[in-house]
Write a protein that holds these residues in place. Structure first.
Motif, PDB file in Angstrom:
ATOM      1  N   PHE A 156      48.518  10.866 -47.890  1.00 34.20           N
ATOM      2  CA  PHE A 156      48.854  12.285 -47.904  1.00 34.20           C
ATOM      3  C   PHE A 156      49.662  12.630 -49.143  1.00 34.20           C
ATOM      4  O   PHE A 156      50.429  11.812 -49.640  1.00 34.20           O
ATOM      5  N   GLY A 158      52.134  15.893 -50.863  1.00 35.12           N
ATOM      6  CA  GLY A 158      52.853  17.101 -50.510  1.00 35.12           C
ATOM      7  C   GLY A 158      53.529  17.727 -51.703  1.00 35.12           C
ATOM      8  O   GLY A 158      53.173  17.465 -52.852  1.00 35.12           O
ATOM      9  N   GLN A 162      58.419  18.345 -49.118  1.00 26.77           N
ATOM     10  CA  GLN A 162      57.894  17.870 -47.842  1.00 26.77           C
ATOM     11  C   GLN A 162      56.442  17.455 -47.977  1.00 26.77           C
ATOM     12  O   GLN A 162      55.766  17.806 -48.927  1.00 26.77           O
ATOM     13  N   THR A 163      55.989  16.683 -47.024  1.00 27.33           N
ATOM     14  CA  THR A 163      54.598  16.270 -46.992  1.00 27.33           C
ATOM     15  C   THR A 163      54.155  16.228 -45.540  1.00 27.33           C
ATOM     16  O   THR A 163      54.955  15.957 -44.648  1.00 27.33           O
ATOM     17  N   SER A 164      52.904  16.542 -45.287  1.00 31.39           N
ATOM     18  CA  SER A 164      52.376  16.536 -43.931  1.00 31.39           C
ATOM     19  C   SER A 164      51.696  15.200 -43.680  1.00 31.39           C
ATOM     20  O   SER A 164      50.800  14.804 -44.428  1.00 31.39           O
ATOM     21  N   VAL A 165      52.112  14.522 -42.654  1.00 34.15           N
ATOM     22  CA  VAL A 165      51.580  13.204 -42.311  1.00 34.15           C
ATOM     23  C   VAL A 165      50.989  13.287 -40.910  1.00 34.15           C
ATOM     24  O   VAL A 165      51.669  13.707 -39.972  1.00 34.15           O
ATOM     25  N   TYR A 166      49.755  12.860 -40.776  1.00 31.32           N
ATOM     26  CA  TYR A 166      49.064  12.948 -39.504  1.00 31.32           C
ATOM     27  C   TYR A 166      48.861  11.547 -38.921  1.00 31.32           C
ATOM     28  O   TYR A 166      48.061  10.764 -39.446  1.00 31.32           O
ATOM     29  N   HIS A 186      56.755   6.001 -48.987  1.00 26.58           N
ATOM     30  CA  HIS A 186      56.628   7.290 -49.682  1.00 26.58           C
ATOM     31  C   HIS A 186      57.679   7.366 -50.783  1.00 26.58           C
ATOM     32  O   HIS A 186      58.619   6.564 -50.819  1.00 26.58           O
ATOM     33  N   LEU A 202      59.801  10.428 -38.359  1.00 28.43           N
ATOM     34  CA  LEU A 202      58.398  10.149 -38.661  1.00 28.43           C
ATOM     35  C   LEU A 202      58.084   8.667 -38.472  1.00 28.43           C
ATOM     36  O   LEU A 202      57.030   8.309 -37.926  1.00 28.43           O
TER      37      LEU A 202
END
Length: 237
Positions: A156, A158, A162-166, A186, A202
């Motif tokens: 991912f 961002g 911030q970064t979006s992690v699925y 990260h 997270l």
């Protein structure tokens, strides 16, 4: 002094061949790689300029000066190197190639032996891949049952904040690789590696999600230029 005007036994290349690389300074080793300088700037001066402390240009707010030693230089991109006068495309390409060789050498080490025989090698590998990026990247090292690296995927991207992690995508990728364990990673473009409360939350979310498919989270490493922090070593995994 120009390198060609030095006595033969004082020239970096000749000293390296006679005494080995350990006898040379960082500046001398870099000068050998650069080979030549430019009009008005010898190769030793150019090497010194690259390794000089980094600064910020007050007028533009952009980086100036050097890259703060070998560690900083190894975390630069070809675009970063453009600001050094006299460093043309060929020299930039050579320096970036050395960086890529370092990455590949570390990747070979991690695929041939247990990753956590050398936690420092894991941190260096992740720094070389992620630390120089100007935006956040979340990556995952997938390991086999001997804790040897199968692959590392940048999952991912961002913004700076911030970064979006699925979790579902990480679980799917772990199953694709047949991984038995993972190391999460990260970067912090801000330069600080202290984990935030969001980083801790997270990590535990991903740990719980991966446990459902019997994949262990061994560590979460945060990297920045010249720094790396293992959340496992800090007792946060």
């Amino acid at each position: 002094m120009l390198m060609k005007t030095m006595p033969a036994d004082a020239r970096p290349r000749e000293r390296l061949l006679q005494r080995g690389p350990g006898a040379l300074s960082d500046t001398e080793l870099l000068a050998i790689l650069l080979r030549t300088g430019m009009a008005g700037k010898g190769v030793m001066e150019m090497a010194g300029e690259l390794l000089a402390p980094s600064t910020i240009d007050e007028a533009t707010g952009k980086p100036a000066g050097g890259f703060g030693g070998l560690s900083g230089l190894l975390h630069t991109s070809a675009e970063d190197l453009r600001r050094i006068k006299g460093l043309g495309p060929a020299k930039r390409a050579e320096l970036v190639a050395v960086l890529e060789l370092a990455r590949r050498a570390l990747a070979e080490q991690l695929s041939e032996r247990e990753a956590f025989e050398s936690p420092t090698a894991v941190k260096h590998y992740l720094q070389l891949h992620l630390a120089n990026k100007g935006y956040e990247v979340f990556a995952v090292m997938f390991l086999n049952c001997q804790n040897r690296m199968i692959a590392m995927d940048e999952m991912f991207r961002g913004t700076l904040s911030q970064t979006s992690v699925y979790p579902r995508e990480i679980v799917t990728r772990a199953l694709h690789h047949g991984a038995a364990a993972v190391v999460l990673a990260h970067n912090h473009p801000s330069g600080r590696v202290q984990p935030s409360k969001a980083d801790e939350a997270l990590t535990h979310t991903l740990k719980n999600a991966l446990a459902l498919v019997d994949v262990r989270v061994l560590d979460h490493v945060i990297v920045a230029r010249g720094a790396a922090l293992s959340m496992a070593e800090a007792g946060l995994v």
